[in-house]
Enzyme design. Structure first.
Site, PDB file in Angstrom:
ATOM      1  N   ASP A   1       0.917  -1.304   0.093  1.00 12.02           N
ATOM      2  CA  ASP A   1      -0.160  -0.024  -0.011  1.00 12.02           C
ATOM      3  C   ASP A   1       0.785   1.412  -0.144  1.00 12.02           C
ATOM      4  O   ASP A   1       1.972   1.411  -0.046  1.00 12.02           O
ATOM      5  CB  ASP A   1      -0.979  -0.092   1.084  1.00 12.02           C
ATOM      6  CG  ASP A   1      -0.335   0.240   2.438  1.00 12.02           C
ATOM      7  OD1 ASP A   1       0.999   0.642   2.575  1.00 12.02           O
ATOM      8  OD2 ASP A   1      -0.899  -0.586   3.663  1.00 12.02           O
ATOM      9  N   GLN A   2       0.165   2.241   0.168  1.00 12.53           N
ATOM     10  CA  GLN A   2       1.199   3.663   0.117  1.00 12.53           C
ATOM     11  C   GLN A   2       1.958   3.918   1.209  1.00 12.53           C
ATOM     12  O   GLN A   2       2.885   4.846   0.880  1.00 12.53           O
ATOM     13  CB  GLN A   2       0.168   4.790  -0.377  1.00 12.53           C
ATOM     14  CG  GLN A   2      -0.648   5.215   0.652  1.00 12.53           C
ATOM     15  CD  GLN A   2      -1.382   6.476   0.586  1.00 12.53           C
ATOM     16  OE1 GLN A   2      -2.001   6.769  -0.609  1.00 12.53           O
ATOM     17  NE2 GLN A   2      -1.661   7.471   1.444  1.00 12.53           N
TER      18      GLN A   2
END
Lengths: 143, 143, 143, 143
Positions: free
Chosen positions: D15-16
């Site tokens: 994920d980011q």
């Protein structure tokens, strides 16, 4: 003060057992969490941009009844009083009045590189003010 | 008649590039599709319960600009006139006025075991009535 | 020179139709792609660390037969000669000798902020040397 | 007897924050579980075909260090002695010698419609024979 969000189950979220896959509840809990931070006046995206991260350090869930495709689910969340640099949220997922799952996540405040840090005082105050007492909502008091 | 749904990007849907993963757009298109079937008066869950399935037989997407966490996205869909037992839908995903992606899916009507079959006449009529002309919305006319 | 990877279908990857969800094939294609970059001597993680990104700008897939839980799938990939700063890869997913899906992705070379740039000459040469001719593998020649 | 599987982290799974999303560990634990059932001589797909299901009724995980893209992870699992119709498995996820997470799942034996039932005696025996003692591996003894 609990918060709730409602949305419909996506087809992608089901598995061949015909119900929602158990890992998806953590995605839904995160969805609630994002709304909770916004409600506190501290959108999580802005926190991250300012170097304040809250990665999950512990999670758990009990599954009671499978949520089904296209039905609306309601995810409710109860923020607990932060302790030092940690904060816990309890969740309940329900569909058509049936409780599907109850779970929790614990978060530690870190910076972008994962180093622990204090919760910014202003945010800490907001969390204290919004926190639900231990007896309210799902979750074990004191854990 | 195009249809649109709006929701916020979930953290889970991002990847380490900091934007939404390209596979997620197909999950969003499916979200729109579910609403489209409901709008037609034929909720997809009920269709499946009645032995009418529309598996994806072809998909495609062009990515123009990355969608970002927590921002609201709008997914619009244009149903095309069914041809025999197949139907195509074109989609556009936008965030804050920026077009993020345009894509399509083609579906074949099958039964539960995957055998092709006719689109039920009543549903076929509803689809014909709701279909957008080829020049409207994204997608290549005639494809 | 095509490349292939093999792994088993995960339960999470199925949906209530009892087969693998159509969006998952793009995750599998990406799995193959990662191995392809490693095979070229340019692991994608190292490329990103050096500011060389290859986001997907177009994707497509035709679904022929559903892949099933726990069965081994083989994903094969054919890199095409890069054109300027773009490169296309074609894929085939098969399970027990059945072709499940054929697809493609097109990538543009960008920097971390999404700005287009040249493919580094050394990598470009490796891609040219590894590329499969248009008639080999799935995919439309010339597209 | 613990069992271990190894595979590389997929880009989609990040994920980011730049590490693997916390929900993904449950997908990995399931991957190990599938191999465990096969190792017991009772592939889970065959169990389901015979009306024997083991849905997750409880899950939990502690996150210690983020797993990263493309690095090989090793998931180890310790099956615990079944108690009545329930069975618990403990897991550890490690990457390059670092423990990334430790978790568990508890499963109840049900039929296809979710009704509880006995674990088939032959499978029960195999599980008893394969089970690791409480002090071995992660997890709280007695929970």
């Amino acid at each position: 003060m609990p918060l709730a969000v409602r949305f419909r189950v996506r087809y992608f979220e089901t598995d061949q057992m015909g119900v929602v896959h158990h890992a998806v509840y953590f995605v839904w809990f995160e969805h609630l969490r994002t709304e909770y931070f916004r409600e506190l006046g501290a959108p999580y995206g802005e926190l991250e941009a300012g170097g304040v991260f809250f990665p999950v350090i512990e999670s758990g869930c009990r599954y009671l009844d499978g949520a089904r495709y296209d039905g609306e689910v309601e995810i409710s969340g109860w923020l607990r009083e932060p302790r030092g640099a940690r904060v816990r949220i309890d969740y309940r997922a329900a569909q058509k009045g049936r409780v599907c799952a109850e779970g929790f996540t614990v978060h530690a405040r870190t910076d972008a590189s994962g180093r622990p840090g204090r919760i910014p005082p202003e945010l800490f105050e907001k969390m204290m003010a919004a926190a639900s007492p231990p007896g309210e909502g799902p979750g074990e008091a004191g854990s």
